[in-house]
Design a protein around this motif. Structure first.
Motif, PDB file in Angstrom:
ATOM      1  N   LEU A  15      18.447   3.657   7.708  1.00  0.00           N
ATOM      2  CA  LEU A  15      18.283   4.462   6.507  1.00  0.00           C
ATOM      3  C   LEU A  15      17.325   3.790   5.530  1.00  0.00           C
ATOM      4  O   LEU A  15      16.562   4.474   4.831  1.00  0.00           O
ATOM      5  N   CYS A  16      17.352   2.449   5.482  1.00  0.00           N
ATOM      6  CA  CYS A  16      16.393   1.730   4.646  1.00  0.00           C
ATOM      7  C   CYS A  16      14.970   1.978   5.115  1.00  0.00           C
ATOM      8  O   CYS A  16      14.047   2.142   4.306  1.00  0.00           O
ATOM      9  N   TRP A  17      14.777   1.996   6.451  1.00  0.00           N
ATOM     10  CA  TRP A  17      13.427   2.281   6.953  1.00  0.00           C
ATOM     11  C   TRP A  17      12.991   3.681   6.570  1.00  0.00           C
ATOM     12  O   TRP A  17      11.846   3.897   6.154  1.00  0.00           O
ATOM     13  N   PHE A  18      13.883   4.662   6.673  1.00  0.00           N
ATOM     14  CA  PHE A  18      13.525   6.014   6.276  1.00  0.00           C
ATOM     15  C   PHE A  18      13.207   6.075   4.788  1.00  0.00           C
ATOM     16  O   PHE A  18      12.299   6.797   4.360  1.00  0.00           O
ATOM     17  N   TRP A  19      13.925   5.294   4.000  1.00  0.00           N
ATOM     18  CA  TRP A  19      13.671   5.214   2.562  1.00  0.00           C
ATOM     19  C   TRP A  19      12.269   4.668   2.301  1.00  0.00           C
ATOM     20  O   TRP A  19      11.509   5.221   1.502  1.00  0.00           O
ATOM     21  N   VAL A  20      11.915   3.589   3.002  1.00  0.00           N
ATOM     22  CA  VAL A  20      10.588   3.005   2.841  1.00  0.00           C
ATOM     23  C   VAL A  20       9.516   3.986   3.303  1.00  0.00           C
ATOM     24  O   VAL A  20       8.470   4.143   2.661  1.00  0.00           O
ATOM     25  N   ALA A  21       9.762   4.676   4.428  1.00  0.00           N
ATOM     26  CA  ALA A  21       8.785   5.639   4.941  1.00  0.00           C
ATOM     27  C   ALA A  21       8.540   6.759   3.933  1.00  0.00           C
ATOM     28  O   ALA A  21       7.415   7.259   3.815  1.00  0.00           O
ATOM     29  N   CYS A  22       9.580   7.158   3.217  1.00  0.00           N
ATOM     30  CA  CYS A  22       9.403   8.165   2.161  1.00  0.00           C
ATOM     31  C   CYS A  22       8.712   7.563   0.949  1.00  0.00           C
ATOM     32  O   CYS A  22       7.855   8.195   0.318  1.00  0.00           O
ATOM     33  N   GLY A  23       9.070   6.315   0.620  1.00  0.00           N
ATOM     34  CA  GLY A  23       8.519   5.691  -0.575  1.00  0.00           C
ATOM     35  C   GLY A  23       7.037   5.420  -0.498  1.00  0.00           C
ATOM     36  O   GLY A  23       6.332   5.527  -1.510  1.00  0.00           O
ATOM     37  N   VAL A  24       6.528   5.072   0.693  1.00  0.00           N
ATOM     38  CA  VAL A  24       5.095   4.778   0.798  1.00  0.00           C
ATOM     39  C   VAL A  24       4.246   6.023   0.535  1.00  0.00           C
ATOM     40  O   VAL A  24       3.072   5.912   0.180  1.00  0.00           O
ATOM     41  N   GLN A  25       4.822   7.205   0.714  1.00  0.00           N
ATOM     42  CA  GLN A  25       4.079   8.430   0.411  1.00  0.00           C
ATOM     43  C   GLN A  25       3.907   8.636  -1.089  1.00  0.00           C
ATOM     44  O   GLN A  25       3.103   9.461  -1.530  1.00  0.00           O
ATOM     45  N   TRP A  26       4.671   7.897  -1.872  1.00  0.00           N
ATOM     46  CA  TRP A  26       4.672   8.038  -3.326  1.00  0.00           C
ATOM     47  C   TRP A  26       3.935   6.904  -4.019  1.00  0.00           C
ATOM     48  O   TRP A  26       3.587   7.004  -5.191  1.00  0.00           O
ATOM     49  N   MET A  27       3.673   5.812  -3.294  1.00  0.00           N
ATOM     50  CA  MET A  27       3.092   4.618  -3.906  1.00  0.00           C
ATOM     51  C   MET A  27       1.607   4.804  -4.203  1.00  0.00           C
ATOM     52  O   MET A  27       0.881   5.457  -3.442  1.00  0.00           O
ATOM     53  N   GLN A  28       1.178   4.200  -5.278  1.00  0.00           N
ATOM     54  CA  GLN A  28      -0.229   4.176  -5.630  1.00  0.00           C
ATOM     55  C   GLN A  28      -0.948   3.124  -4.778  1.00  0.00           C
ATOM     56  O   GLN A  28      -0.314   2.252  -4.177  1.00  0.00           O
ATOM     57  N   PRO A  29      -2.297   3.197  -4.700  1.00  0.00           N
ATOM     58  CA  PRO A  29      -3.019   2.303  -3.780  1.00  0.00           C
ATOM     59  C   PRO A  29      -2.751   0.816  -3.989  1.00  0.00           C
ATOM     60  O   PRO A  29      -2.599   0.085  -3.003  1.00  0.00           O
ATOM     61  N   THR A  30      -2.673   0.344  -5.248  1.00  0.00           N
ATOM     62  CA  THR A  30      -2.499  -1.095  -5.472  1.00  0.00           C
ATOM     63  C   THR A  30      -1.163  -1.608  -4.950  1.00  0.00           C
ATOM     64  O   THR A  30      -1.125  -2.551  -4.146  1.00  0.00           O
TER      65      THR A  30
END
Length: 217
Positions: A15-30
């Motif tokens: 579930l943590c991996w799925f959380w990270v996979a969703c979060g990277v879609q929201w992160m800014q480039p830096t």
């Protein structure tokens, strides 16, 4: 993953991996660049050979993403010609490539150290909603766990495309090192494990809500 901790369970890592996979879609480039670099350094420290395999096999896909965005996103031309890519397109393509790379690198973290038996335990817990629909979550969890295990092994063995296609056409299954000895029923979640899993699930829901409801510009 240290299974000696009372709060530790494979479902939490998945579930943590799925959380990270969703979060990277929201992160800014830096912060995205920083996060992907940290994931790459971690994989370089743990399994450097696997990191080079991933980068070598993904290089053409990552390049294709950058080029497709570069020639499809409108903006300022890189050089004065109608067939030139745009600065905005190349930047957007590089960002999407980094997001894909981050998902793949963190997937290697999720699979690292988890046996097929532990994968099945985690999948069985996360597949609980299927039981509400009258589906056999044991069978679904087993198939997903074996698919992840076979995919991870396929990545390391580097079989030729011709042999892969022939195996799929013949309906053959990939050999495994040892039979899967599953504990049935899987060990029940403890109180601490449920609490940690619930906290991670709340984080996933919050991230998805942020993705679906972006802040107004």
């Amino acid at each position: 993953m240290n299974t000696g901790h009372a709060w530790a369970h494979p479902a939490q890592r998945m579930l943590c991996w799925f959380w990270v996979a969703c979060g990277v879609q929201w992160m800014q480039p830096t912060p995205l660049c920083f996060g992907v670099a940290m994931a790459a350094l971690w994989l370089l420290w743990r399994t450097p050979r696997r990191l080079w395999q991933l980068l070598r096999r993904m290089r053409m896909l990552l390049l294709a993403i950058v080029l497709v965005y570069g020639w499809s996103v409108p903006g300022q031309y890189l050089w004065p010609h109608p067939w030139s890519p745009t600065h905005e397109g190349l930047e957007a393509g590089a960002t999407q490539g980094l997001r894909l790379l981050g998902v793949v690198l963190t997937l290697q973290w999720m699979l690292g150290g988890l046996s097929r038996e532990r994968l099945f335990d985690g999948m069985y817990v996360l597949a609980a909603p299927l039981a509400w629909l009258g589906l056999d979550r044991r069978r679904a969890a087993l198939r997903l766990a074996l698919t992840l295990a076979y995919a991870d092994r396929l990545l390391g063995e580097r079989p030729g495309w011709r042999s892969v296609w022939q195996a799929l056409a013949d309906g053959r299954e990939w050999d495994v090192e040892a039979p899967v000895a599953l504990q049935w029923p899987p060990s029940a979640l403890g109180a601490r494990q449920r609490a940690v899993l619930l906290l991670v699930l709340l984080g996933v829901i919050a991230t998805l809500l942020c993705l679906l409801s972006p802040f107004p510009s």
